[in-house]
Write an enzyme that holds these catalytic residues in place. Structure first.
Site, PDB file in Angstrom:
ATOM      1  N   GLU A 167      -8.163   6.412  -9.254  1.00 38.82           N
ATOM      2  CA  GLU A 167      -9.112   5.347  -9.563  1.00 38.82           C
ATOM      3  C   GLU A 167     -10.537   5.837  -9.828  1.00 38.82           C
ATOM      4  O   GLU A 167     -11.448   5.653  -9.009  1.00 38.82           O
ATOM      5  CB  GLU A 167      -9.100   4.298  -8.443  1.00 38.82           C
ATOM      6  CG  GLU A 167      -7.722   3.692  -8.235  1.00 38.82           C
ATOM      7  CD  GLU A 167      -7.699   2.514  -7.282  1.00 38.82           C
ATOM      8  OE1 GLU A 167      -6.701   1.783  -7.270  1.00 38.82           O
ATOM      9  OE2 GLU A 167      -8.697   2.320  -6.550  1.00 38.82           O
ATOM     10  N   GLU A 351       0.216   1.705  -8.261  1.00 38.71           N
ATOM     11  CA  GLU A 351      -0.111   0.881  -7.100  1.00 38.71           C
ATOM     12  C   GLU A 351      -0.007  -0.583  -7.491  1.00 38.71           C
ATOM     13  O   GLU A 351      -0.503  -0.981  -8.544  1.00 38.71           O
ATOM     14  CB  GLU A 351      -1.537   1.125  -6.578  1.00 38.71           C
ATOM     15  CG  GLU A 351      -1.752   2.421  -5.843  1.00 38.71           C
ATOM     16  CD  GLU A 351      -3.180   2.540  -5.312  1.00 38.71           C
ATOM     17  OE1 GLU A 351      -3.823   1.484  -5.086  1.00 38.71           O
ATOM     18  OE2 GLU A 351      -3.645   3.674  -5.132  1.00 38.71           O
TER      19      GLU A 351
END
Length: 436
Positions: A167, A351
């Protein structure tokens, strides 16, 4: 759960994900201090002033946790390695206890028939490197490359897959512009440099792993679907800019070797000198793209300095985090990513999950996962080459600035006793993955 393994292609991988600082217990095993330790020690930064010193004590209880993964029928385990556990000073001599731990972890995964999927970095920067400017310092790309060579020189021969940095938006924008994560800055110059350097470090890590002869290497991006809060021109422009900052900047840097023009209008004056020359490294070819997805945001114009936008509360059902549940946005992202960035490259949902206050009977999580699996199926039907889906997360854990309050786990953790208790969602997934 409505879905089962046979609803997906025969080679489709189901996995579960965690991260090092959130579960291991960082104040043991010779790990060095990180900028998260100092961020958490600063009043007001973290709920209840909680930290990751003990977390879930996965460092000592990993075999029990891996048994839970095996028994549920997951194919893969996506874990992260802690830079400060391997290199307590960020550079220099390696901590053998740290290397030995990841050695044991990987061997234990293989003994259980679970594919190891490593992520090199999930936010815990060694404090000595933070003292040198951290992600603002261009040298971090080579520091990260050196770390990559050390840890993958030890365990890289047994990896199913490896991602570089989890991320990049969180590493850079959330942490340097919004100040919500370590190092807790609110500075546009720092932000621009961090956004660029995190991608440069990604590219250098890919180069190093290629030199080590490794394959199945990827990049992982967190995405939030952005919609205008109303039909005004201002709201549409603000939503497009939010999309550019949050989603397209990082995907475009890696796959198109360019940054979006609407983002450069605000960031270009603050980017490091010569940034345009780094795209060959940033765009080092990867073998797959990982997407982390949780929610959408309604965006409108704000009478403020650039980027002059703000979020507006939406009408959809929300998770414990207050995030809107919009499963259809996942299939839209999967389709758009393949069309605009990755083409025939494999895509993984690396995710997806929800925080729920339900400690045991988390039917809300079962419904959330079911709805998102339906959207993965929809994108597959559109021809998107999706190869796997990872649930976040195996365990209730340290949820960064939110401490231990928000629970994303399939397995409940009592943070007083550290007892693990599988939730209804764990058993629902187990049934979906193991039934004939």
């Amino acid at each position: 759960m409505k879905h089962k393994r046979s609803d997906f292609p025969a080679d489709f991988q189901f996995g579960v994900a965690t991260s090092a600082y959130q579960i291991e217990g960082h104040a043991q095993g010779g790990a060095g201090k990180t900028h998260w330790d100092s961020f958490a020690a600063t009043p007001g930064n973290v709920v209840n002033a909680e930290n990751g010193d003990l977390a879930c004590d996965h460092y000592n209880r990993y075999e029990q946790d891996l048994d839970l993964i095996r028994d549920a029928g997951f194919d893969c385990y996506r874990f992260s390695t802690s830079w400060a556990r391997i290199l307590p000073e960020g550079r220099g001599p390696a901590n053998q206890q740290g290397l030995d731990f990841y050695d044991r972890l990987v061997d234990a995964l293989l003994e259980r028939g679970i594919k190891p999927c490593a992520t090199l970095y999930h936010w815990e920067l060694p404090s000595p490197l933070a003292d040198l400017g951290g992600w603002r310092n261009r040298d971090i790309a080579n520091w990260f490359a050196d770390f990559t060579e050390i840890i993958m020189g030890r365990i890289g021969d047994r990896m199913f897959s490896v991602a570089s940095i989890n991320e990049p938006w969180c590493v850079s924008w959330l942490s340097h512009f919004e100040g919500q994560h370590a190092p807790g800055l609110r500075d546009i110059r720092a932000t621009a440099r961090a956004m660029h350097h995190v991608l440069l470090a990604h590219g250098r890590a890919i180069e190093v792993m290629r030199e080590l002869g490794m394959s199945n290497l990827g990049a992982v991006f967190n995405l939030e679907w952005s919609e205008p809060a109303d039909d005004s021109t201002e709201a549409r422009s603000a939503a497009a800019l939010y999309d550019g900052i949050y989603n397209r900047f990082f995907l475009s840097g890696v796959f198109n070797k360019s940054y979006p023009e609407n983002v450069l209008e605000g960031l270009a004056p603050h980017l490091p000198k010569g940034w345009q020359d780094d795209f060959e490294t940033i765009g080092s070819p990867v073998d797959w793209c990982g997407l982390n997805f949780y929610t959408r945001k309604l965006i409108t114009h704000s009478a403020s300095a650039w980027p002059a936008l703000k979020e507006v509360p939406g009408p959809l059902p929300k998770t414990q985090m207050g995030w809107e549940i919009d499963p259809a946005a996942l299939s839209r992202f999967l389709i758009r990513t393949a069309r605009d960035y990755t083409g025939d490259l494999s895509i993984y949902v690396t995710e997806n999950g929800m925080a729920s206050a339900e400690r045991q009977q988390d039917e809300d999580r079962i419904d959330y996962l079911d709805q998102h699996l339906a959207e993965v199926r929809r994108a597959l039907d559109h021809g998107v080459p999706i190869k796997g889906y990872f649930v976040w997360s195996l365990l209730d854990n340290y949820e960064w600035a939110l401490g231990y309050e928000k629970r994303f786990g399939l397995v409940d953790v009592d943070f007083k006793t550290l007892e693990r208790t599988p939730k209804a969602s764990y058993f629902a997934l187990k049934n979906a993955l193991t039934q004939n």
